[in-house]
Design an enzyme around this catalytic site. Structure first.
Site, mmCIF file in Angstrom:
data_model
loop_
_atom_site.group_PDB
_atom_site.id
_atom_site.type_symbol
_atom_site.label_atom_id
_atom_site.label_comp_id
_atom_site.label_asym_id
_atom_site.label_seq_id
_atom_site.Cartn_x
_atom_site.Cartn_y
_atom_site.Cartn_z
ATOM 1 N N LYS A 1 -2.052 -1.521 -3.925
ATOM 2 C CA LYS A 1 -2.922 -0.346 -3.876
ATOM 3 C C LYS A 1 -2.097 0.931 -3.909
ATOM 4 O O LYS A 1 -1.135 1.005 -3.154
ATOM 5 C CB LYS A 1 -3.724 -0.419 -2.571
ATOM 6 C CG LYS A 1 -4.634 0.745 -2.324
ATOM 7 C CD LYS A 1 -5.259 0.596 -0.976
ATOM 8 C CE LYS A 1 -6.050 1.841 -0.704
ATOM 9 N NZ LYS A 1 -6.405 1.960 0.668
ATOM 10 N N LYS B 1 0.856 -1.184 0.000
ATOM 11 C CA LYS B 1 0.000 0.000 0.000
ATOM 12 C C LYS B 1 0.890 1.231 0.000
ATOM 13 O O LYS B 1 1.674 1.449 0.916
ATOM 14 C CB LYS B 1 -0.907 -0.006 1.226
ATOM 15 C CG LYS B 1 -1.784 1.242 1.300
ATOM 16 C CD LYS B 1 -2.841 1.124 2.344
ATOM 17 C CE LYS B 1 -3.647 2.402 2.431
ATOM 18 N NZ LYS B 1 -4.686 2.324 3.449
ATOM 19 N N ARG C 1 -10.853 9.719 1.431
ATOM 20 C CA ARG C 1 -10.743 10.360 2.751
ATOM 21 C C ARG C 1 -11.893 11.325 2.969
ATOM 22 O O ARG C 1 -12.371 11.486 4.089
ATOM 23 C CB ARG C 1 -9.376 11.030 2.901
ATOM 24 C CG ARG C 1 -8.256 9.994 2.970
ATOM 25 C CD ARG C 1 -6.864 10.592 3.103
ATOM 26 N NE ARG C 1 -5.851 9.562 2.938
ATOM 27 C CZ ARG C 1 -4.562 9.800 2.740
ATOM 28 N NH1 ARG C 1 -4.129 11.042 2.680
ATOM 29 N NH2 ARG C 1 -3.716 8.812 2.603
ATOM 30 N N TYR D 1 -14.911 0.904 -7.351
ATOM 31 C CA TYR D 1 -16.205 1.578 -7.209
ATOM 32 C C TYR D 1 -17.053 1.407 -8.468
ATOM 33 O O TYR D 1 -18.250 1.681 -8.456
ATOM 34 C CB TYR D 1 -15.981 3.070 -6.900
ATOM 35 C CG TYR D 1 -15.145 3.243 -5.650
ATOM 36 C CD1 TYR D 1 -15.726 3.123 -4.393
ATOM 37 C CD2 TYR D 1 -13.770 3.452 -5.727
ATOM 38 C CE1 TYR D 1 -14.955 3.229 -3.245
ATOM 39 C CE2 TYR D 1 -12.991 3.555 -4.585
ATOM 40 C CZ TYR D 1 -13.590 3.441 -3.354
ATOM 41 O OH TYR D 1 -12.830 3.516 -2.218
ATOM 42 N N SER E 1 -10.091 5.446 -5.074
ATOM 43 C CA SER E 1 -11.039 6.533 -5.312
ATOM 44 C C SER E 1 -10.552 7.546 -6.347
ATOM 45 O O SER E 1 -11.311 7.974 -7.212
ATOM 46 C CB SER E 1 -11.341 7.222 -3.987
ATOM 47 O OG SER E 1 -10.151 7.676 -3.367
HETATM 48 C C1 PBG Z 1 -7.619 3.405 5.184
HETATM 49 C C2 PBG Z 1 -7.871 3.190 3.753
HETATM 50 C C3 PBG Z 1 -7.655 4.109 2.709
HETATM 51 C C4 PBG Z 1 -8.190 3.529 1.566
HETATM 52 C C5 PBG Z 1 -8.668 2.271 1.911
HETATM 53 N N1 PBG Z 1 -8.451 2.065 3.271
HETATM 54 C C6 PBG Z 1 -7.129 5.503 2.717
HETATM 55 C C7 PBG Z 1 -5.826 5.827 3.271
HETATM 56 O O1 PBG Z 1 -4.968 4.979 3.501
HETATM 57 O O2 PBG Z 1 -5.656 7.007 3.522
HETATM 58 C C8 PBG Z 1 -8.221 4.210 0.229
HETATM 59 C C9 PBG Z 1 -9.214 3.712 -0.743
HETATM 60 C C10 PBG Z 1 -9.494 4.642 -1.868
HETATM 61 O O3 PBG Z 1 -8.854 5.693 -2.063
HETATM 62 O O4 PBG Z 1 -10.415 4.304 -2.622
HETATM 63 N N2 PBG Z 1 -6.628 2.793 5.821
#
Ligand code: PBG
Length: 337
Positions: free
Chosen positions: A256, A202, A212, A321, A282
């Protein structure tokens, strides 16, 4: 002496591209509704569908509406939902206690969905950011995101989620050692069958912005997440992260964001051969939707192309999504717009 040059190409790749049936017949990778995990945002209330500004076509749903979405997913042959909470700011604390409240939003939603649609899979994020007044995935003290203290919180959160009936836990916090701690806790508490899909690779990404907003964490976030999420310049490190998580008991791994990291997807699948997923996050969704809304690209074509690319890179499945829209197109069902 003049050389004889054949006037005809001996190989004609275009022969297999001439007709749709031929293109389909020789296609190497294809997308199926079974590859999709549909992320859904849950909020309080009843009969509420609240659009998320930065994610056109995505809404925060009250639990009753999430149950309807689960029914829709089942009808569209989407195997699994990933639930994320929009937590009332009044419930956010420095220690994120709401994360392991058995009756928090995602745990209640999981129970309600499981009661109504028992065959749909439910995946829940293990991380503190929706519950933490600092907006971070871990517990913050003196400006530092504490690793081992966070592990204790994640363990409690994971057990509450497994108890609510989650089929898959998705640790997305990037603390060191979390997979081992969660796996041990699950085994010790009779949740040996609960699967873990680790957010192994990630990255600290600018593409999470709309998410967020959707979970109400952007206003809360102090600083950035570079102290625990990966540096976009690193590739080999992603393989080390995956190796750690597998050795600690992860069943599936995730990369991710998705599109900017297809090289990582391919390397992970080639190196480990384990179930490998990508999260088309997102910001990726928002970019495609925004360009389509401006008439700059064909949104549905770009959506299908982007998702097919994940399969080509070796992913077994994709969190997106777009899931319900893709499924409708794949099943020849009518679209809402
Ligand atoms: C939280 C989390 C995040 C996403 C999934 N779980 C955001 C982050 O790490 O700030 C992001 C998913 C997305 O942007 O669609 N731990």
């Amino acid at each position: 002496m003049s050389q004889i040059v054949t006037p005809f190409p001996l190989r004609r790749a275009r022969r297999t591209r001439r007709t749709e049936w031929m293109r389909e017949m020789v296609r190497e990778h294809r997308l199926s509704t079974r590859d999709l995990i549909w992320p859904i945002f849950i909020r309080d209330g009843e009969n509420v569908t609240e659009p998320v500004d930065a994610l056109p076509g995505v809404s925060r749903l009250s639990i009753d509406q999430a149950v309807l979405a689960a029914e829709e997913a089942a009808a569209l042959e989407i195997p699994c939902l990933a639930l994320f909470p929009y937590t009332d700011p009044a419930l956010k604390t420095p220690e994120a206690e709401e994360a392991w409240n058995p009756d928090n939003l995602v745990n209640r939603a999981t129970r309600a969905i499981k009661a109504a649609v028992p065959d749909i899979g439910i995946m829940l994020d293990v991380a503190l950011d929706p519950y933490n007044s600092d907006g971070h995935d871990g517990i913050v003290r003196d400006g530092e995101v504490l690793n081992d203290e966070t592990l204790l919180a994640l363990e409690k959160q994971a057990l509450a989620q497994a108890d609510a009936g989650a089929d898959i836990l998705g640790p997305s916090d990037m603390m060191d050692g979390r997979i081992g701690v969660i796996r041990q806790a699950l085994e010790r508490n009779d949740f040996g069958q609960t699967a873990i899909m680790s957010y192994s690779a990630k990255y600290a990404s600018a593409f999470y912005g709309p998410f967020r907003d959707a979970v109400g964490a952007s206003g809360a976030l102090k600083g950035d997440k570079k102290g625990y999420q990966m540096d976009p310049g690193n590739g080999a490190e992603a393989l080390r992260e995956v190796a750690h998580d597998l050795s600690e008991g992860a069943d599936m791994v995730m990369v991710k964001p998705g599109m900017p990291y297809l090289d990582i997807c391919q390397r992970v699948k080639a190196e480990f051969g384990v179930p490998t997923f990508a999260y088309q996050v997102s910001g990726e969704y928002a970019m495609i939707r925004a360009a389509a809304q401006n008439g700059w690209i064909d949104g549905d074509a770009a959506m299908m192309e982007s998702l097919t690319a994940f399969k080509r890179a070796g992913c077994d499945g994709i969190l997106s999504y777009f899931a319900p829209r893709v499924a409708r197109i794949l099943l020849d069902e009518p679209l809402d717009d």
